[in-house]
Motif scaffolding. Structure first.
Motif, mmCIF file in Angstrom:
data_model
loop_
_atom_site.group_PDB
_atom_site.id
_atom_site.type_symbol
_atom_site.label_atom_id
_atom_site.label_comp_id
_atom_site.label_asym_id
_atom_site.label_seq_id
_atom_site.Cartn_x
_atom_site.Cartn_y
_atom_site.Cartn_z
ATOM 1 N N GLU A 40 38.528 40.826 47.815
ATOM 2 C CA GLU A 40 38.043 42.130 47.365
ATOM 3 C C GLU A 40 38.806 43.263 48.047
ATOM 4 N N GLY A 43 42.033 43.414 46.399
ATOM 5 C CA GLY A 43 41.849 43.936 45.048
ATOM 6 C C GLY A 43 41.846 45.449 44.994
ATOM 7 N N GLU A 75 45.813 42.392 40.002
ATOM 8 C CA GLU A 75 44.459 42.929 40.152
ATOM 9 C C GLU A 75 43.449 42.027 39.437
ATOM 10 N N TRP A 76 43.786 41.618 38.222
ATOM 11 C CA TRP A 76 42.905 40.742 37.454
ATOM 12 C C TRP A 76 42.755 39.397 38.155
ATOM 13 N N LYS A 77 43.867 38.834 38.649
ATOM 14 C CA LYS A 77 43.840 37.518 39.283
ATOM 15 C C LYS A 77 42.998 37.537 40.559
ATOM 16 N N LEU A 78 43.083 38.594 41.351
ATOM 17 C CA LEU A 78 42.274 38.691 42.571
ATOM 18 C C LEU A 78 40.783 38.689 42.240
ATOM 19 N N GLY A 79 40.406 39.439 41.223
ATOM 20 C CA GLY A 79 39.007 39.453 40.793
ATOM 21 C C GLY A 79 38.560 38.103 40.265
ATOM 22 N N ASP A 80 39.445 37.449 39.521
ATOM 23 C CA ASP A 80 39.138 36.129 38.975
ATOM 24 C C ASP A 80 38.938 35.104 40.095
ATOM 25 N N ALA A 82 37.956 35.716 43.181
ATOM 26 C CA ALA A 82 36.692 36.017 43.866
ATOM 27 C C ALA A 82 35.513 35.468 43.063
ATOM 28 N N GLN A 83 35.544 35.645 41.749
ATOM 29 C CA GLN A 83 34.481 35.102 40.889
ATOM 30 C C GLN A 83 34.438 33.586 40.987
#
Length: 113
Positions: A40, A43, A75-80, A82-83
Motif C-alpha cells: 500500500e 502503491g 499501480e494496478w498490480k500493487l493493488g492486486d 494487496a487484495q
C-alpha cells in the motif's frame, strides 16, 4: 498394544492459532511491517511518477505515454497483490477451521476403532 490418545496440545502437528497469526501477519498494518502495508505504501508512489504531456517535449511524447502506461500498470498490480494477500489471510483462517474439524473427526474415528 493400545495407544492412548494424547490429551495435551503438544502432541498436535499444527497450531490453529499460529495458522491464523500467519494470516494476520500478511495484512496487519498496526506496525507497518506487513507485506500489505508495504504494498500500500508503494502503491502511493506511482501517481507521483507520471510524467504528464509536456515532460519530454513533443518528440518524447510517445515515450511519455508509454511511461505513464507502465506506471498505471504498476499501480494496478500493487493493488492486486494487496487484495490477493487479503485473500490468503482468509484462506488461512478457513484452513484453521478445517484443521479443527478434521481433528474432531479423527478423534471420533480413532475411538470407534
Amino acid at each position: 498394544m493400545v495407544m492412548a490418545l494424547p490429551s495435551d496440545e503438544s502432541a498436535r502437528i499444527y497450531d490453529r492459532v499460529a495458522i491464523k497469526r500467519l494470516g494476520d501477519a500478511l495484512v496487519d498494518d498496526t506496525t507497518g511491517t506487513s507485506p500489505v502495508s508495504h504494498l500500500e505504501e508503494a502503491g502511493g508512489f506511482p501517481p507521483n511518477m507520471r510524467l504528464g504531456w509536456g515532460a519530454l517535449g513533443v518528440i518524447g511524447f510517445p515515450l511519455t505515454q508509454e511511461h505513464d502506461k507502465i506506471v498505471a500498470a504498476a499501480e494496478w498490480k500493487l493493488g492486486d497483490m494487496a487484495q490477493s494477500l487479503h485473500g490468503h489471510r482468509d484462506e488461512l483462517y478457513t484452513a484453521s477451521g478445517n484443521v479443527d474439524t478434521a481433528e474432531v473427526e479423527n478423534i471420533e474415528n480413532v475411538r470407534r476403532i
